[in-house]
Design an enzyme around this catalytic site. Structure first.
Site, mmCIF file in Angstrom:
data_model
loop_
_atom_site.group_PDB
_atom_site.id
_atom_site.type_symbol
_atom_site.label_atom_id
_atom_site.label_comp_id
_atom_site.label_asym_id
_atom_site.label_seq_id
_atom_site.Cartn_x
_atom_site.Cartn_y
_atom_site.Cartn_z
ATOM 1 N N VAL A 99 45.826 51.340 45.350
ATOM 2 C CA VAL A 99 46.673 50.768 44.302
ATOM 3 C C VAL A 99 46.994 51.879 43.297
ATOM 4 O O VAL A 99 46.074 52.484 42.718
ATOM 5 C CB VAL A 99 45.967 49.585 43.600
ATOM 6 C CG1 VAL A 99 46.856 49.044 42.484
ATOM 7 C CG2 VAL A 99 45.623 48.482 44.603
ATOM 8 N N HIS A 103 42.506 53.313 38.126
ATOM 9 C CA HIS A 103 41.406 52.371 37.911
ATOM 10 C C HIS A 103 40.079 53.020 38.256
ATOM 11 O O HIS A 103 40.008 53.879 39.118
ATOM 12 C CB HIS A 103 41.593 51.094 38.741
ATOM 13 C CG HIS A 103 41.833 51.342 40.205
ATOM 14 N ND1 HIS A 103 43.066 51.724 40.693
ATOM 15 C CD2 HIS A 103 40.996 51.298 41.271
ATOM 16 C CE1 HIS A 103 42.985 51.877 42.012
ATOM 17 N NE2 HIS A 103 41.738 51.634 42.387
HETATM 18 P P1 AMP Z 1 41.457 51.788 45.500
HETATM 19 O O1 AMP Z 1 41.240 52.029 46.967
HETATM 20 O O2 AMP Z 1 40.570 52.640 44.637
HETATM 21 O O3 AMP Z 1 42.932 51.894 45.126
HETATM 22 O O4 AMP Z 1 40.976 50.313 45.231
HETATM 23 C C1 AMP Z 1 41.832 49.218 45.045
HETATM 24 C C2 AMP Z 1 40.957 48.007 44.889
HETATM 25 O O5 AMP Z 1 41.747 46.971 44.354
HETATM 26 C C3 AMP Z 1 40.337 47.482 46.192
HETATM 27 O O6 AMP Z 1 38.915 47.472 46.063
HETATM 28 C C4 AMP Z 1 40.916 46.061 46.314
HETATM 29 O O7 AMP Z 1 39.998 45.144 46.843
HETATM 30 C C5 AMP Z 1 41.274 45.746 44.876
HETATM 31 N N1 AMP Z 1 42.338 44.761 44.686
HETATM 32 C C6 AMP Z 1 43.547 44.708 45.296
HETATM 33 N N2 AMP Z 1 44.278 43.676 44.830
HETATM 34 C C7 AMP Z 1 43.507 43.062 43.880
HETATM 35 C C8 AMP Z 1 43.698 41.941 43.029
HETATM 36 N N3 AMP Z 1 44.817 41.206 43.044
HETATM 37 N N4 AMP Z 1 42.701 41.598 42.177
HETATM 38 C C9 AMP Z 1 41.560 42.303 42.159
HETATM 39 N N5 AMP Z 1 41.316 43.388 42.927
HETATM 40 C C10 AMP Z 1 42.277 43.757 43.785
#
Ligand code: AMP
Length: 114
Positions: A99, A103
């Site tokens: 994403v 974060h």
């Molecule tokens: P990253 O690989 O560091 O970009 O992690 C993205 C994280 O966002 C993953 O652990 C997903 O499970 C989490 N994620 C994706 N969509 C959502 C959402 N709508 N609400 C909460 N977490 C999410």
């Protein structure tokens, strides 16, 4: 990297998509990961639009970058896991980032207080 407000965390910030919020102030929003990998799996996102950690560091002062890390610690304390947790920041496609809104993951075996 160009920031796109179509990403899911931008949609959460814009309140177009719900989240399981645990903490919010003027700088960050923190909410539970939708696919938790531990008893505590919370994501902390800055409210400013920034895609990656590299962009964040390139475009901001040490004070702003440091403030974000202080906020991650504040969230960890608020949810009761500051005595020990993993903090993970995936950076860029090659760094497993999925994403593209910056974060930090907070992970702990301990259950969160909230
Ligand atoms: P990253 O690989 O560091 O970009 O992690 C993205 C994280 O966002 C993953 O652990 C997903 O499970 C989490 N994620 C994706 N969509 C959502 C959402 N709508 N609400 C909460 N977490 C999410």
């Amino acid at each position: 990297m160009k920031y796109r407000n179509t990403n899911i965390f931008s949609q959460i910030l814009l309140k177009k998509t719900p989240c399981d919020k645990v903490f919010e102030d003027r700088v960050v929003l923190a909410f539970k990961d939708i696919k938790p990998k531990a008893n505590t799996h919370v994501l902390v996102i800055p409210k400013m639009p920034v895609a990656t950690f590299s962009d964040f560091c390139e475009e901001n002062t040490a004070i702003t970058v440091g403030l974000f890390f202080k906020k991650v610690h504040e969230v960890a304390r608020f949810i009761g896991v500051d005595d020990g947790f993993q903090m993970i920041v995936n950076n860029g496609e090659k760094g497993q980032q999925e994403v593209f809104h910056l974060h930090a993951h907070i992970l702990s075996d301990k259950k969160p207080k909230v």
